[in-house]
Scaffold this active site. Structure first.
Site, PDB file in Angstrom:
ATOM      1  N   LEU A   1      -7.803 -99.884 -48.112  1.00 63.49           N
ATOM      2  CA  LEU A   1      -6.644-100.410 -47.393  1.00 63.49           C
ATOM      3  C   LEU A   1      -6.056 -99.378 -46.447  1.00 63.49           C
ATOM      4  CD1 LEU A   1      -4.797-102.315 -50.273  1.00 63.49           C
ATOM      5  CD2 LEU A   1      -6.298-103.271 -48.501  1.00 63.49           C
ATOM      6  N   GLY A   2      -6.342 -98.115 -46.699  1.00 59.58           N
ATOM      7  CA  GLY A   2      -5.801 -97.075 -45.831  1.00 59.58           C
ATOM      8  C   GLY A   2      -5.729 -95.746 -46.553  1.00 59.58           C
TER       9      GLY A   2
ATOM     10  N   GLY B   1      -2.908 -92.805 -47.426  1.00 58.16           N
ATOM     11  CA  GLY B   1      -1.512 -92.402 -47.430  1.00 58.16           C
ATOM     12  C   GLY B   1      -1.402 -90.901 -47.556  1.00 58.16           C
TER      13      GLY B   1
ATOM     14  N   PHE C   1      -1.783 -87.659 -49.013  1.00 62.85           N
ATOM     15  CA  PHE C   1      -2.539 -86.981 -50.074  1.00 62.85           C
ATOM     16  C   PHE C   1      -3.494 -87.879 -50.843  1.00 62.85           C
ATOM     17  CE2 PHE C   1       1.771 -85.071 -49.835  1.00 62.85           C
ATOM     18  CZ  PHE C   1       1.415 -83.880 -49.228  1.00 62.85           C
TER      19      PHE C   1
ATOM     20  N   LYS D   1      -4.149 -96.359 -55.723  1.00 62.61           N
ATOM     21  CA  LYS D   1      -4.115 -95.103 -54.970  1.00 62.61           C
ATOM     22  C   LYS D   1      -4.777 -94.003 -55.775  1.00 62.61           C
ATOM     23  CE  LYS D   1      -1.330 -92.273 -51.968  1.00 62.61           C
ATOM     24  NZ  LYS D   1      -0.135 -92.237 -51.117  1.00 62.61           N
TER      25      LYS D   1
ATOM     26  N   ASP E   1       9.459 -89.547 -44.719  1.00 66.31           N
ATOM     27  CA  ASP E   1       8.308 -89.845 -43.859  1.00 66.31           C
ATOM     28  C   ASP E   1       8.423 -91.254 -43.273  1.00 66.31           C
ATOM     29  OD1 ASP E   1       6.028 -88.954 -42.587  1.00 66.31           O
ATOM     30  OD2 ASP E   1       4.671 -89.645 -44.168  1.00 66.31           O
TER      31      ASP E   1
END
Length: 261
Positions: free
Chosen positions: A17-18, A20, A22, A40, A129
């Site tokens: 999905l991507g 992030g 780290f 994650k 962030d």
């Protein structure tokens, strides 16, 4: 770490999905229920980072503006944090697909993003962030998912760690003396970028040139922030004042969260 080790028996890991802060994020499917989740992966050589992320997610677990933590797993090399999946995309993808936002749409984005920030600040968390790639959205509501640069923070103390995505960092972060006001600055940069498709500190595509961190810091702390060209000429005085207020270099003069909302 004492966490569960049966990730592959519990979830089927799907497409990426991507990436992030780290870690990489994959879609996961619960083997028994078919529920979609986000998984994650964080390297195990950074256990403090994993525990810090879980602490933040746990503190924010009752907030409707934050993705919900579901489970934690580990193996020899990594830890795996399982959260609910947000499939709506993010502001960066929305902007790339539909182009610059109108002032009305920008106002709605500002409200949603600031409500995410408010959820964090109320619980003593500096997001750290804020940017178009975070938070993801369903285009009705936004959810914060990535806390890799977030910090627990007490209102009457100061922070010094240089953390975040450099082009969205407030000037005071480079001076290593900052507080919650940096999230308002980052929101201002995000709004500026979504409205005119460039950053406040560089004209045209000049940011695409390779820049060192020192060059980025110099631009953020010294470059003129222009709002006298292109789409800015069509924005209302109220809108201009709002974006300028978010981008005031002096945090004491910057809009407060309450004023912005």
């Amino acid at each position: 770490l004492g966490w569960r080790t049966d990730l592959r028996e519990t979830y089927v890991q799907g497409k990426a999905l991507g990436t992030g802060s780290f870690g990489k994020v994959h879609l996961g499917i619960h083997a028994a229920t078919g529920e979609e989740v986000a998984i994650k992966t964080l390297p195990k050589e950074r256990p403090r980072l994993s525990r810090a992320k879980l602490t933040l997610l746990d503190r924010l677990s009752d907030s409707p503006r934050v993705v919900q933590l579901l489970d934690c797993f580990e193996d020899e090399d990594n830890v795996y944090i399982v959260t609910e999946a947000c499939r709506g995309g993010d502001l960066q993808k929305f902007s790339e697909t539909y182009g610059p936002l109108t002032e009305r749409c920008l106002a709605l984005v500002a409200l949603e993003v600031l409500q995410v920030v408010q959820s964090c600040h109320r619980l003593g968390i500096l997001h750290g962030d804020v940017k178009p790639g975070e938070p993801p959205c369903t285009f009705k509501t936004f959810r914060a998912v990535d806390f890799g640069c977030s910090q627990l923070h007490y209102r009457h103390t100061r922070l010094s760690k240089r953390s975040g995505t450099p082009v969205y960092m407030a000037p005071e972060i480079f001076k290593r003396d900052y507080s919650f006001e940096v999230d308002i600055w980052s929101t201002g940069v995000l709004l500026y970028q979504l409205f005119c498709r460039q950053f406040p500190f560089w004209q045209g595509d000049s940011y695409n040139k390779a820049l060192s961190l020192d060059e980025v810091a110099k631009a953020i702390t010294e470059a003129e922030i222009r709002m006298d060209f292109g789409p800015w000429l069509t924005m209302s005085q109220e809108g201009l004042s709002f974006v300028r207020g978010c981008l005031h270099r002096d945090p004491a003069q910057r809009l407060t969260l309450d004023e912005a909302l």
